[in-house]
Structure formats: C-alpha cells, structure tokens
Design an enzyme around this catalytic site. Structure first.
Site, PDB file in Angstrom:
ATOM      1  N   LYS A 112     -16.157  56.962  12.144  1.00 50.98           N
ATOM      2  CA  LYS A 112     -15.820  56.457  10.797  1.00 50.98           C
ATOM      3  C   LYS A 112     -15.334  57.618   9.946  1.00 50.98           C
ATOM      4  O   LYS A 112     -15.992  58.653   9.861  1.00 50.98           O
ATOM      5  CB  LYS A 112     -17.073  55.826  10.172  1.00 50.98           C
ATOM      6  CG  LYS A 112     -16.769  54.933   8.989  1.00 50.98           C
ATOM      7  CD  LYS A 112     -16.030  53.669   9.401  1.00 50.98           C
ATOM      8  CE  LYS A 112     -16.818  52.410   9.129  1.00 50.98           C
ATOM      9  NZ  LYS A 112     -16.174  51.238   9.738  1.00 50.98           N
ATOM     10  N   HIS A 157       6.875  78.706  -4.529  1.00 44.38           N
ATOM     11  CA  HIS A 157       7.898  79.530  -5.162  1.00 44.38           C
ATOM     12  C   HIS A 157       8.182  79.113  -6.605  1.00 44.38           C
ATOM     13  O   HIS A 157       8.182  77.925  -6.937  1.00 44.38           O
ATOM     14  CB  HIS A 157       9.209  79.444  -4.362  1.00 44.38           C
ATOM     15  CG  HIS A 157       9.027  79.770  -2.898  1.00 44.38           C
ATOM     16  ND1 HIS A 157       8.571  80.994  -2.461  1.00 44.38           N
ATOM     17  CD2 HIS A 157       9.232  79.025  -1.778  1.00 44.38           C
ATOM     18  CE1 HIS A 157       8.510  80.989  -1.138  1.00 44.38           C
ATOM     19  NE2 HIS A 157       8.898  79.801  -0.698  1.00 44.38           N
ATOM     20  N   ARG A 169       7.097  89.683  -8.809  1.00 47.87           N
ATOM     21  CA  ARG A 169       7.318  88.236  -8.716  1.00 47.87           C
ATOM     22  C   ARG A 169       6.041  87.478  -9.063  1.00 47.87           C
ATOM     23  O   ARG A 169       4.956  88.061  -9.129  1.00 47.87           O
ATOM     24  CB  ARG A 169       7.785  87.845  -7.301  1.00 47.87           C
ATOM     25  CG  ARG A 169       6.738  88.072  -6.226  1.00 47.87           C
ATOM     26  CD  ARG A 169       7.172  87.533  -4.858  1.00 47.87           C
ATOM     27  NE  ARG A 169       6.121  87.759  -3.865  1.00 47.87           N
ATOM     28  CZ  ARG A 169       6.151  87.304  -2.621  1.00 47.87           C
ATOM     29  NH1 ARG A 169       7.198  86.623  -2.177  1.00 47.87           N
ATOM     30  NH2 ARG A 169       5.151  87.544  -1.802  1.00 47.87           N
ATOM     31  N   THR A 221     -18.689  51.838  14.555  1.00 48.31           N
ATOM     32  CA  THR A 221     -18.399  52.790  13.470  1.00 48.31           C
ATOM     33  C   THR A 221     -19.099  52.340  12.188  1.00 48.31           C
ATOM     34  O   THR A 221     -19.455  53.162  11.351  1.00 48.31           O
ATOM     35  CB  THR A 221     -16.876  52.953  13.245  1.00 48.31           C
ATOM     36  OG1 THR A 221     -16.336  51.750  12.700  1.00 48.31           O
ATOM     37  CG2 THR A 221     -16.154  53.319  14.524  1.00 48.31           C
ATOM     38  N   GLN A 280       1.077  87.796   3.701  1.00 47.36           N
ATOM     39  CA  GLN A 280       0.464  88.159   4.985  1.00 47.36           C
ATOM     40  C   GLN A 280      -0.586  89.257   4.809  1.00 47.36           C
ATOM     41  O   GLN A 280      -1.708  89.155   5.297  1.00 47.36           O
ATOM     42  CB  GLN A 280       1.550  88.646   5.970  1.00 47.36           C
ATOM     43  CG  GLN A 280       2.402  87.560   6.576  1.00 47.36           C
ATOM     44  CD  GLN A 280       3.664  87.219   5.776  1.00 47.36           C
ATOM     45  OE1 GLN A 280       3.705  87.365   4.558  1.00 47.36           O
ATOM     46  NE2 GLN A 280       4.684  86.728   6.458  1.00 47.36           N
TER      47      GLN A 280
HETATM   48  O1  LIG Z   1       4.862  87.108   1.023  1.00 47.03           O
HETATM   49  C1  LIG Z   1       5.866  86.624   1.580  1.00 47.03           C
HETATM   50  N1  LIG Z   1       5.911  86.534   2.937  1.00 47.03           N
HETATM   51  C2  LIG Z   1       6.992  86.024   3.605  1.00 47.03           C
HETATM   52  O2  LIG Z   1       6.996  85.943   4.860  1.00 47.03           O
HETATM   53  C3  LIG Z   1       8.081  85.584   2.824  1.00 47.03           C
HETATM   54  N2  LIG Z   1       9.284  85.038   3.141  1.00 47.03           N
HETATM   55  C4  LIG Z   1       9.936  84.796   1.980  1.00 47.03           C
HETATM   56  O3  LIG Z   1      11.082  84.276   1.873  1.00 47.03           O
HETATM   57  N3  LIG Z   1       9.170  85.194   0.917  1.00 47.03           N
HETATM   58  C5  LIG Z   1       8.005  85.696   1.415  1.00 47.03           C
HETATM   59  N4  LIG Z   1       6.907  86.206   0.823  1.00 47.03           N
END
Ligand SMILES: O=c1[nH]c(=O)c2[nH]c(=O)[nH]c2[nH]1
Length: 295
Positions: free
Chosen positions: A11, A257, A177, A58, A229
């Site tokens: 469930k 973005h 940014r 369930t 990353q």
């Molecule tokens: O922090 C980011 N990692 C990316 O892999 C990536 N690719 C992208 O177009 N902008 C960003 N920014």
C-alpha cells in the site's frame, strides 16, 4: 517460457497524523506522514496461478500501519519504519522482506506573543524528512535517512568556469552567479542487525538529521562554490565525518537556473554583469547533479 523475475506489492500513500498529548503541560506534539509498505517473499503463485492464499491484502497493511502508529512512537521515523517492517516479516512466515518508506511532513510550532504555542502549528515549507527502511529476514535492517524538497538559493558566492569549451559550447565562464537548488540528500546507515539495534541507537537519527541539515546549509552559504559537483562532495565529506555509523552519503541537486536579462534595448538600461538585478527564473531545463560518497 516467461518467468516472474521480481515482485513486490503493498500500500502506497498511507497518510496518517498522530498527536502526542502531554497532560502535565497541556502541550501537544503532532506528526503527519505518508507511508508506503511493500512486501516481498513467497508470493509468486499469486501472480502466476491466481493463488490469493499467499496475499496479505494491501488493505490489511494499511490497517496495520494505523494500529502500529497508535501502539508505538511514530518518531523518529527510522524507528517506526523498522518496527512496522519487522512486524510484517515476523507475523507472516512467507514474507521475507518489508520495504517501508516514511515521508514526514513539517508542522512547526507557532510562536504567539513570544511564546511557543501548545497546540498550533504551521507548514514552514515543502521540505520533508524521508526514511527508507528495508527489513530483510536473515540480514537485518538497511536504512537510508534523508531530506527532500529543501529549496535553497544564494544570490552570490557561486562561480562556474574552466569547463570543456568546444564547438558545442555557448555558456560563458561565470565568476558570480545565482545558485539555487532543491536539496535531496540521503545517508545510508551501516546495516542494523535487527529492531533491538535500531532501538539502541534511536538517539542518533534526530541528531544526524539535524547535523546533515546544518552542514548542508552552512557549506551552501559559506562556500565560494566552484561548481555544484564540488560543493555537494564537500557536504557529503562533512556528513561522513560527523557520523561514523553512516556508510554512504548521497545528494541529488537540480541546478535551478536564473538567467540575466539584457534590458539595454530600453534607453540603455544596464542589467547585466555587475549591474544585474532583475533575472528570469527558469523552470526547465535544469541541470541535475548527483553523487554518492562512501568511506
Ligand atoms: O555547477 C555546475 N555544474 C555543471 O556541470 C554545470 N553545467 C552548466 O551548464 N552549469 C553548471 N554548473
């Protein structure tokens, strides 16, 4: 000859609310959660031979979830999921694994005239505390705790440059940014031998959730981020260092973005680079960056 390769059933979206009443202080504490129960075991004949004798309905799983919520603490959700999952594999001899997911929704206590109110709460965001507990006969309890839908934004302190530049690239190097994401983070515990082991460590669950959230916020805010990353990797490293009972940390972060808008066509209005103030938030497409970090 076709063969059943995998099967589980149960469930989903069992919504429940529980109130704990402290009679001495007349203070209520409330929990709202969404539970999913999925069972695995010797259930093959229900699929292949219409043999319903092996099916725990369930509907009964839903009933069991309500009864167990009445008879046990529902917090922390790691413990409740383990109690519920252990019940299913112990009660039904032909059920060998119970997968229990708990999503805990936020009800934050109101402050009225500077004082915490005893029974009034508000939803301070869509963030959820999540738990996936897999209770596996003969193996133990595998738990992933986590955070999901925690929306964050920083208006500076993020860069992205020196990435691959070739005939497919239009993105310029950026040294300042906006960075915004919806945090989905998880930490997998070393396997617990059983329910008693989970209960022994019960204090760790709230403590680690608080730490993981605090680390996520602190690194997000304080780091001059060179990329999503690298920032998520540093968050994972710190969570691993903070809690030795965790074997892996994972993050899944959409890169939400915000595009600059060139308004120079209107009377030479400056709104790009260091003059950027008005942006266009993008709903799609978005970057999606994931990692799992282990010891
Ligand atoms: O922090 C980011 N990692 C990316 O892999 C990536 N690719 C992208 O177009 N902008 C960003 N920014």
């Amino acid at each position: 000859m076709p063969k059943l390769a995998a099967a589980r059933y149960g469930k989903d979206n069992i919504r429940l609310y529980k109130v704990e009443k402290d009679e001495a202080t007349k203070t209520h504490t409330v929990y709202e959660m969404t539970v999913c129960v999925l069972l695995e075991g010797d259930i093959e004949t229900s699929y292949t031979q219409a043999d319903n004798s092996v099916i725990v309905a369930t509907d009964s799983m839903k009933n069991t979830t309500y009864i167990f919520a009445k008879q046990n603490p529902v917090h922390p959700p790691e413990q409740f999921a383990s109690i519920l999952g252990t019940h299913f594999i112990e009660k039904y001899k032909h059920i060998h694994t119970a997968h229990i997911s708990v999503i805990q929704h936020r009800w934050t206590r109101m402050t009225i005239d500077g004082k915490p109110h005893p029974h009034s709460f508000f939803r301070d965001g869509q963030e959820k505390r999540v738990v996936q507990a897999d209770v596996i006969e003969g193996k133990g309890i595998e738990i992933r705790s986590g955070i999901s839908d925690l929306l964050v934004l920083k208006s500076t302190g993020s860069e992205f440059h020196h990435f691959v530049r070739d005939e497919f690239t239009t993105l310029p190097d950026v040294y300042d940014r906006i960075l915004s994401t919806s945090v989905d983070a998880g930490w997998k515990w070393f396997t617990f031998s059983g329910l008693d082991a989970v209960k022994r460590d019960v204090a760790l669950f709230d403590e680690t959730w608080t730490k993981a959230r605090e680390i996520t916020f602190r690194l997000f805010a304080l780091e001059e981020s060179p990329s999503v990353q690298n920032t998520m990797y540093k968050m994972s490293e710190e969570i691993l260092a903070a809690q030795p009972r965790i074997q892996t940390v994972d993050y899944s972060l959409p890169n939400k973005h915000y595009f600059e808008i060139d308004l120079s066509w209107h009377q030479g209005l400056k709104n790009t680079g260091k003059d950027a103030e008005v942006y266009a938030p993008q709903s799609d497409p978005n970057g999606l960056i994931k990692c799992t970090v282990t010891r």
